[in-house]
Design a protein around this motif. Structure first.
Motif, PDB file in Angstrom:
ATOM      1  N   GLY A  20       2.010  -4.015   3.378  1.00 42.19           N
ATOM      2  CA  GLY A  20       1.356  -3.671   2.125  1.00 42.19           C
ATOM      3  C   GLY A  20       1.182  -2.181   1.992  1.00 42.19           C
ATOM      4  O   GLY A  20       1.722  -1.391   2.777  1.00 42.19           O
ATOM      5  N   ALA A  21       0.405  -1.808   1.001  1.00 43.88           N
ATOM      6  CA  ALA A  21       0.199  -0.396   0.693  1.00 43.88           C
ATOM      7  C   ALA A  21      -0.713   0.267   1.726  1.00 43.88           C
ATOM      8  O   ALA A  21      -1.540  -0.378   2.362  1.00 43.88           O
ATOM      9  N   GLU A  22      -0.551   1.558   1.866  1.00 40.14           N
ATOM     10  CA  GLU A  22      -1.438   2.370   2.700  1.00 40.14           C
ATOM     11  C   GLU A  22      -2.585   2.898   1.832  1.00 40.14           C
ATOM     12  O   GLU A  22      -2.447   2.968   0.613  1.00 40.14           O
ATOM     13  N   ALA A  24      -3.846   1.667   5.604  1.00 39.98           N
ATOM     14  CA  ALA A  24      -3.994   0.350   6.208  1.00 39.98           C
ATOM     15  C   ALA A  24      -5.460  -0.002   6.397  1.00 39.98           C
ATOM     16  O   ALA A  24      -6.319   0.871   6.521  1.00 39.98           O
ATOM     17  N   ARG A  25      -5.720  -1.300   6.388  1.00 42.08           N
ATOM     18  CA  ARG A  25      -7.026  -1.810   6.822  1.00 42.08           C
ATOM     19  C   ARG A  25      -6.851  -2.409   8.206  1.00 42.08           C
ATOM     20  O   ARG A  25      -5.946  -3.200   8.442  1.00 42.08           O
ATOM     21  N   LEU A  48      -8.393  -7.995  -1.847  1.00 36.78           N
ATOM     22  CA  LEU A  48      -7.998  -7.215  -0.676  1.00 36.78           C
ATOM     23  C   LEU A  48      -6.507  -7.303  -0.371  1.00 36.78           C
ATOM     24  O   LEU A  48      -5.984  -6.482   0.397  1.00 36.78           O
ATOM     25  N   ARG A  51      -2.671  -4.721   0.625  1.00 33.41           N
ATOM     26  CA  ARG A  51      -2.830  -3.597   1.551  1.00 33.41           C
ATOM     27  C   ARG A  51      -2.292  -3.997   2.922  1.00 33.41           C
ATOM     28  O   ARG A  51      -2.434  -5.142   3.360  1.00 33.41           O
ATOM     29  N   ARG A  52      -1.677  -3.057   3.592  1.00 32.10           N
ATOM     30  CA  ARG A  52      -1.282  -3.316   4.967  1.00 32.10           C
ATOM     31  C   ARG A  52      -2.531  -3.642   5.769  1.00 32.10           C
ATOM     32  O   ARG A  52      -3.528  -2.912   5.713  1.00 32.10           O
ATOM     33  N   SER A  53      -2.475  -4.737   6.538  1.00 27.37           N
ATOM     34  CA  SER A  53      -3.653  -5.198   7.271  1.00 27.37           C
ATOM     35  C   SER A  53      -3.274  -5.508   8.707  1.00 27.37           C
ATOM     36  O   SER A  53      -2.301  -6.227   8.959  1.00 27.37           O
ATOM     37  N   GLU A  94      -8.699   2.399   7.025  1.00 30.74           N
ATOM     38  CA  GLU A  94     -10.016   1.806   6.814  1.00 30.74           C
ATOM     39  C   GLU A  94     -10.258   0.834   7.960  1.00 30.74           C
ATOM     40  O   GLU A  94      -9.491  -0.103   8.153  1.00 30.74           O
TER      41      GLU A  94
END
Length: 251
Positions: A20-22, A24-25, A48, A51-53, A94
């Motif tokens: 996913g998008a930066e 990252a979580r 949520l 996002r890159r997780s 994050e």
């Protein structure tokens, strides 16, 4: 699943991740837990998703290795987490940390500020010597030998099926040393570090857990303290709607 060595002896910390998008979580679990178990269900929510997780299991927990000669202090856990983020080419992430994982996230932000742009802490341990009712205090009240010799099994019986489901996956020696390290705290202490960090900081406190000690001083330092209704220590299970809202920055 991805992995990287963290102790110079071949032991590996492991994580799973979704693209996913930066930025990252990075989700970090508590004592005797596992990151995906506690956080995957909320990371997949529409608020949520996208996002890159990363769901990282700390040494001695979940799918990560459990070396016998590792110290399992907060600093050592933070360095292992840093090794995972470096291997994953993550910067300015994050960090969403629960309980002990929140303490590790705070220490990481202090030791490696390049890796962290925001902290969301769910009832993170901020002080040494937590009250006797805390899980870490109960585990750390035994010597390592006592814990390995039978107290681990008795603790599993006492903590209830939810926590036991992941605690039984943790190495008993690692669990005890982590609890001792959590009771000892970091240097500087986690609360002191948190008040001085130059990043966005959110602290979630379950209403059923009572008032957060020192909340006014935290807020004066710029920490946003959110009391989550209808929730205890495991806010992501008790009130996932409020948890997702806070992580998304809409609380």
């Amino acid at each position: 699943m991805r992995q990287v060595e963290f102790d110079g002896c071949g032991s590996r910390v492991r994580w799973t991740e979704t693209p996913g998008a930066e930025p990252a979580r990075v989700y970090v679990h508590g004592l005797g837990a596992a990151s995906a178990v506690y956080h995957a269900h909320v990371a997949a929510r529409p608020e949520l998703a996208g996002r890159r997780s990363l769901f990282v299991d700390l040494p001695g927990h979940g799918i990560s290795d459990r070396p016998e000669n590792f110290g399992y202090t907060l600093e050592e856990h933070a360095d292992a987490l840093a090794a995972a983020l470096d291997a994953a080419r993550v910067t300015g992430a994050e960090l969403v940390g629960h309980s002990m994982g929140g303490s590790v996230a705070v220490v990481l932000a202090h030791r490696r500020p390049d890796l962290v742009c925001r902290l969301v802490l769910t009832e993170a341990n901020l002080d040494p010597f937590p009250p006797p009712t805390a899980g870490s205090s109960g585990i750390a009240s035994f010597t390592e030998e006592e814990f390995l010799d039978g107290e681990y099994a008795r603790v599993l019986d006492r903590v209830g099926p939810l926590w036991a489901a992941t605690m039984r996956l943790a190495d008993p020696r690692a669990l005890h040393r982590t609890a001792v390290g959590l009771r000892r705290g970091s240097e500087p202490i986690m609360r002191e570090i948190l008040t001085g960090l130059p990043v966005e900081r959110v602290y979630l406190q379950g209403a059923r857990s009572g008032e957060l000690d020192g909340a006014e001083a935290l807020e004066a330092s710029g920490v946003r303290v959110v009391t989550v209704p209808d929730a205890g220590h495991n806010i992501m299970f008790d009130n996932p709607d409020a948890f997702v809202k806070a992580v998304a920055g809409a609380a």
